[in-house]
Design an enzyme around this catalytic site. Structure first.
Site, PDB file in Angstrom:
ATOM      1  N   GLY A   1       0.824  -1.205   0.000  1.00  0.00           N
ATOM      2  CA  GLY A   1       0.000   0.000   0.000  1.00  0.00           C
ATOM      3  C   GLY A   1       0.852   1.246   0.000  1.00  0.00           C
ATOM      4  N   ASN A   2       0.238   2.381   0.254  1.00  0.00           N
ATOM      5  CA  ASN A   2       0.999   3.634   0.319  1.00  0.00           C
ATOM      6  C   ASN A   2       0.364   4.591   1.312  1.00  0.00           C
ATOM      7  OD1 ASN A   2      -0.907   5.465  -1.129  1.00  0.00           O
ATOM      8  ND2 ASN A   2      -0.576   3.951  -2.749  1.00  0.00           N
TER       9      ASN A   2
END
Ligand code: C5P
Length: 227
Positions: free
Chosen positions: A29-30
């Site tokens: 993810g980020n």
């Protein structure tokens, strides 16, 4: 009218991050919080637009009453955006889309194979949704906006990278922020430069994410009125 300049127009905006599964419990993810995207959705609604938000992973509260579609991966976000783009007058890609996804998302949880054993994960590239949207406009009045968070490196400064990206992606506006000098993730404030499809400066804005949203929509309105 003067205070509802986007009345009658539909805005499709992607917000937040994507999650690319590695196995049933893990993902890549980020740090996108979704705040800038939500500020834009709020301001566009206030200006009279009919807004649909395509929302990935977020770390902030969606505004009350927002019409939204939840997505997980970049490929899901792409499907939703390509479909919403058909009806949209203004498209804003505020989401942080993962450039890569694991080549295979394991059906079973990845296990350690032994003490001190590493693991290699093969990644494949995700499609560039912004470039696709910019290349397949439903009509010449449709405005396409993207974001570019950049850092400078040995080969070029942050804004030089952003100018290159603006030329490559073909959006009408690329909102550049320098993430090395600007702790933008999850923060209340932002400082940006608006670039056109040739990498030339259309303007700049500094302030709260609401201020930046208002400045960006001013730029979008100016572009639309010129078409
Ligand atoms: O290439 P980069 O991720 O820096 O580009 C940022 C812009 O492109 C953002 O507007 C983002 O939403 C969009 N993007 C996309 N599809 C990708 C990667 C980024 O639409 N696969």
């Amino acid at each position: 009218t003067a205070n509802r300049p986007l009345a009658g127009l539909r805005v499709a905006i992607s917000i937040g991050g994507t999650r690319e599964p590695l196995d049933p419990v893990r993902f890549i993810g980020n740090r996108s919080s979704g705040r800038q995207g939500f500020a834009l959705a709020t301001e566009a609604s206030r200006r009279g637009a009919d807004v649909v938000a395509i929302v990935g992973s977020i770390e902030s509260h969606p505004p009350r009453g927002l019409n939204s579609i939840r997505v997980g991966t970049a490929l899901e976000l792409r499907d939703a955006m390509l479909s919403e783009a058909q009806r949209a007058d203004i498209i804003i890609m505020a989401a942080a889309v993962a450039d890569f996804r694991p080549a295979v998302a394991g059906e079973h949880k990845l296990k350690k194979t032994g003490p001190d054993q590493g693991e290699t994960v093969e990644l494949v590239q995700n499609p560039d949704i912004l470039a696709e949207l910019a290349g397949s406009r439903r009509d010449s009045a449709q405005v396409v906006v993207g974001f570019a968070a950049e850092t400078g490196d040995a080969s070029a400064s942050a804004i030089e990278h952003a100018r290159d990206k603006a030329r490559r992606k073909g959006a009408d506006v690329l909102v550049f922020n320098d993430v090395a000098t600007n702790d933008v993730f999850g923060a209340a404030n932002n400082s940006v430069v608006f670039l056109d499809g040739r990498g030339a400066e259309l303007g700049a804005a500094t302030g709260t994410k609401a201020d930046v949203a208002a400045a960006l929509l001013d730029v979008v309105q100016t572009l639309r009125s010129a078409r």
